[in-house]
Design a protein around this motif. Sequence first.
Motif, PDB file in Angstrom:
ATOM      1  N   THR A 154     -68.605  18.404-135.275  1.00  0.00           N
ATOM      2  CA  THR A 154     -69.509  18.921-133.907  1.00  0.00           C
ATOM      3  C   THR A 154     -68.734  18.621-132.555  1.00  0.00           C
ATOM      4  OG1 THR A 154     -70.580  17.160-133.804  1.00  0.00           O
ATOM      5  CG2 THR A 154     -71.457  18.681-135.011  1.00  0.00           C
ATOM      6  N   SER A 155     -68.201  17.805-132.589  1.00  0.00           N
ATOM      7  CA  SER A 155     -67.038  17.296-131.189  1.00  0.00           C
ATOM      8  C   SER A 155     -66.317  18.685-131.759  1.00  0.00           C
ATOM      9  CB  SER A 155     -66.956  16.325-131.370  1.00  0.00           C
ATOM     10  OG  SER A 155     -66.009  16.126-132.127  1.00  0.00           O
ATOM     11  N   LYS A 156     -64.784  18.521-132.201  1.00  0.00           N
ATOM     12  CA  LYS A 156     -64.317  20.140-132.963  1.00  0.00           C
ATOM     13  C   LYS A 156     -64.497  21.910-132.943  1.00  0.00           C
ATOM     14  CE  LYS A 156     -60.346  17.234-132.844  1.00  0.00           C
ATOM     15  NZ  LYS A 156     -59.315  17.782-132.348  1.00  0.00           N
ATOM     16  N   THR A 157     -66.510  21.471-133.070  1.00  0.00           N
ATOM     17  CA  THR A 157     -66.674  22.798-132.786  1.00  0.00           C
ATOM     18  C   THR A 157     -66.667  22.997-131.478  1.00  0.00           C
ATOM     19  OG1 THR A 157     -67.686  22.360-135.293  1.00  0.00           O
ATOM     20  CG2 THR A 157     -69.083  24.657-133.473  1.00  0.00           C
ATOM     21  N   ALA A 158     -67.527  21.625-130.970  1.00  0.00           N
ATOM     22  CA  ALA A 158     -67.556  22.599-129.130  1.00  0.00           C
ATOM     23  C   ALA A 158     -66.120  22.588-128.332  1.00  0.00           C
ATOM     24  CB  ALA A 158     -68.620  20.875-128.673  1.00  0.00           C
ATOM     25  N   LEU A 159     -65.626  22.449-128.817  1.00  0.00           N
ATOM     26  CA  LEU A 159     -63.577  22.479-128.843  1.00  0.00           C
ATOM     27  C   LEU A 159     -63.244  23.682-128.772  1.00  0.00           C
ATOM     28  CD1 LEU A 159     -61.140  21.261-127.345  1.00  0.00           C
ATOM     29  CD2 LEU A 159     -60.463  20.951-129.308  1.00  0.00           C
ATOM     30  N   ASN A 160     -64.462  24.508-129.755  1.00  0.00           N
ATOM     31  CA  ASN A 160     -63.832  25.836-130.244  1.00  0.00           C
ATOM     32  C   ASN A 160     -64.564  26.486-129.101  1.00  0.00           C
ATOM     33  OD1 ASN A 160     -62.326  25.178-132.295  1.00  0.00           O
ATOM     34  ND2 ASN A 160     -63.161  25.642-134.384  1.00  0.00           N
ATOM     35  N   ALA A 161     -65.322  26.400-129.082  1.00  0.00           N
ATOM     36  CA  ALA A 161     -66.730  26.550-127.976  1.00  0.00           C
ATOM     37  C   ALA A 161     -66.074  27.193-126.790  1.00  0.00           C
ATOM     38  CB  ALA A 161     -68.179  26.877-128.601  1.00  0.00           C
ATOM     39  N   LEU A 162     -65.006  25.904-126.745  1.00  0.00           N
ATOM     40  CA  LEU A 162     -64.441  26.242-125.198  1.00  0.00           C
ATOM     41  C   LEU A 162     -63.112  26.740-124.985  1.00  0.00           C
ATOM     42  CD1 LEU A 162     -64.617  24.497-122.059  1.00  0.00           C
ATOM     43  CD2 LEU A 162     -62.735  22.386-123.645  1.00  0.00           C
ATOM     44  N   THR A 163     -62.694  26.777-126.146  1.00  0.00           N
ATOM     45  CA  THR A 163     -61.665  28.274-126.491  1.00  0.00           C
ATOM     46  C   THR A 163     -61.915  29.466-126.626  1.00  0.00           C
ATOM     47  OG1 THR A 163     -61.208  26.219-127.826  1.00  0.00           O
ATOM     48  CG2 THR A 163     -59.852  28.387-128.464  1.00  0.00           C
ATOM     49  N   ARG A 164     -62.725  29.905-126.664  1.00  0.00           N
ATOM     50  CA  ARG A 164     -63.412  31.014-126.775  1.00  0.00           C
ATOM     51  C   ARG A 164     -64.190  31.174-124.759  1.00  0.00           C
ATOM     52  NH1 ARG A 164     -64.317  33.588-131.836  1.00  0.00           N
ATOM     53  NH2 ARG A 164     -64.916  36.001-129.793  1.00  0.00           N
ATOM     54  N   VAL A 165     -64.475  30.496-124.748  1.00  0.00           N
ATOM     55  CA  VAL A 165     -64.739  31.065-123.662  1.00  0.00           C
ATOM     56  C   VAL A 165     -63.817  30.744-122.683  1.00  0.00           C
ATOM     57  CG1 VAL A 165     -65.959  30.277-121.128  1.00  0.00           C
ATOM     58  CG2 VAL A 165     -67.074  29.546-123.298  1.00  0.00           C
ATOM     59  N   PHE A 166     -62.483  29.869-122.479  1.00  0.00           N
ATOM     60  CA  PHE A 166     -61.236  29.854-121.556  1.00  0.00           C
ATOM     61  C   PHE A 166     -60.686  31.289-122.102  1.00  0.00           C
ATOM     62  CE2 PHE A 166     -61.796  25.249-119.670  1.00  0.00           C
ATOM     63  CZ  PHE A 166     -61.698  25.872-118.443  1.00  0.00           C
ATOM     64  N   ALA A 167     -60.899  31.864-123.347  1.00  0.00           N
ATOM     65  CA  ALA A 167     -59.918  32.316-123.620  1.00  0.00           C
ATOM     66  C   ALA A 167     -60.653  34.116-122.691  1.00  0.00           C
ATOM     67  CB  ALA A 167     -59.762  32.914-124.792  1.00  0.00           C
ATOM     68  N   ALA A 168     -62.142  34.333-122.845  1.00  0.00           N
ATOM     69  CA  ALA A 168     -62.148  35.403-122.059  1.00  0.00           C
ATOM     70  C   ALA A 168     -62.485  35.739-120.782  1.00  0.00           C
ATOM     71  CB  ALA A 168     -63.855  34.645-122.540  1.00  0.00           C
ATOM     72  N   GLU A 169     -62.719  33.766-120.404  1.00  0.00           N
ATOM     73  CA  GLU A 169     -62.635  33.933-119.055  1.00  0.00           C
ATOM     74  C   GLU A 169     -60.890  34.143-118.480  1.00  0.00           C
ATOM     75  OE1 GLU A 169     -62.816  30.569-115.298  1.00  0.00           O
ATOM     76  OE2 GLU A 169     -63.138  29.552-117.026  1.00  0.00           O
ATOM     77  N   LEU A 170     -60.456  33.763-118.963  1.00  0.00           N
ATOM     78  CA  LEU A 170     -59.253  34.200-118.059  1.00  0.00           C
ATOM     79  C   LEU A 170     -58.146  35.421-119.052  1.00  0.00           C
ATOM     80  CD1 LEU A 170     -57.502  29.821-118.830  1.00  0.00           C
ATOM     81  CD2 LEU A 170     -58.594  31.309-116.371  1.00  0.00           C
ATOM     82  N   ALA A 171     -58.846  36.057-119.545  1.00  0.00           N
ATOM     83  CA  ALA A 171     -58.135  37.251-120.297  1.00  0.00           C
ATOM     84  C   ALA A 171     -56.792  38.479-119.020  1.00  0.00           C
ATOM     85  CB  ALA A 171     -58.810  37.644-121.055  1.00  0.00           C
ATOM     86  N   ASP A 172     -58.403  38.565-118.230  1.00  0.00           N
ATOM     87  CA  ASP A 172     -57.431  39.423-117.614  1.00  0.00           C
ATOM     88  C   ASP A 172     -56.578  39.061-116.296  1.00  0.00           C
ATOM     89  OD1 ASP A 172     -59.047  41.008-118.130  1.00  0.00           O
ATOM     90  OD2 ASP A 172     -60.822  41.199-116.733  1.00  0.00           O
ATOM     91  N   GLU A 173     -55.841  37.091-116.543  1.00  0.00           N
ATOM     92  CA  GLU A 173     -54.699  37.189-116.196  1.00  0.00           C
ATOM     93  C   GLU A 173     -53.837  36.612-116.389  1.00  0.00           C
ATOM     94  OE1 GLU A 173     -55.852  33.481-112.963  1.00  0.00           O
ATOM     95  OE2 GLU A 173     -58.098  34.266-113.773  1.00  0.00           O
ATOM     96  N   GLY A 174     -53.671  36.881-117.992  1.00  0.00           N
ATOM     97  CA  GLY A 174     -52.600  37.195-118.446  1.00  0.00           C
ATOM     98  C   GLY A 174     -52.367  35.213-118.959  1.00  0.00           C
ATOM     99  N   ILE A 175     -53.370  34.720-119.474  1.00  0.00           N
ATOM    100  CA  ILE A 175     -53.482  33.441-119.296  1.00  0.00           C
ATOM    101  C   ILE A 175     -53.610  33.742-121.054  1.00  0.00           C
ATOM    102  CG2 ILE A 175     -53.823  31.303-119.158  1.00  0.00           C
ATOM    103  CD1 ILE A 175     -53.723  30.931-116.751  1.00  0.00           C
TER     104      ILE A 175
END
Length: 228
Positions: A154-175
Motif C-alpha cells: 500500500t505504501s508503494k501504491t501511494a508512491l505510484n499515486a504521487l508519481t501520477r499527480v506530479f506527472a500531471a502537475e509538471l507536464a506543462d513544464e517539460g519535467i
Amino acid sequence: MTRIILITGANRGIGRELAAQLAIAGDTVLLSARDAGAAKRAASEIGGDVHPIQLDTSDLASISAAAEKIEAGYGRLDVLVNNVGGIYDYGQKASTADLAVAQQALETNFFSAWRVTQAVLPLLRKGKAARIVNVSSEAASLDRMGAAVPAYATSKTALNALTRVFAAELADEGITVHAASPGWTATELGGEGGRPVAEGAASILHVIDLPADSGTGGFYQDKQVLPW
C-alpha cells in the motif's frame, strides 16, 4: 550535455549498482545516503564522476542542506531518482497488521520521496529535459495486488499515486515523472532468490533513459509497461 543525477539511498543495493551503471555511461552521479561516511565510501569504491552527498530523507534540514549543496556545486539537477525504500512486511495480513509498521512503511516509501521532490524541484526546473523516477514495485500494481505484504504494497501504491499527480502537475513544464520497478532482486530487502542486482538496476536505468517524447506518468519494469 552530461546529466546530473541524484540518487537517494545509494550507498548499497540497487541504488549503488544504478550509480555505477550511470557512471559508466558518463553521467555525473550524486550518490546520497543518510550516513555521510557510507556515501563517501560507496562513491570512492565506484569511482568515475560519482560524488557523495549526505541526505537523510526523513530530515527536512538534511534534505535542504543537500539541495543547497547541489545548487552551489552544479546549479541544476537533470534527474532525481527516489530510491529510498524498505519495510517489506513478510507474514503480515491487513486484518491483523501492526499499523505502526504500516506508518513506518509510508514514511520510508512515500513521504521520503515527496519531501525530496519538493526540495529539489527548483533545481529540476533548471535542468534540461528533467525527469523524476520513483523506484516502486510490481507489488504496487492494483491490477495484480493480493494479500501479501500489506504495508509495503500500500505504501508503494501511494508512491505510484504521487508519481501520477506530479506527472500531471509538471507536464506543462517539460519535467517527466515515472515509476520504475526493479523486480524481485537479491538485495538486503529482497532477500535470497531474487535476480541479480545489476538486472534490477538496469530496469530503472531504462526509465531514466526513456526519450523525452515517450510521455510522462508511466509505470515500467524491464522495458515493459506495468498496469497501475
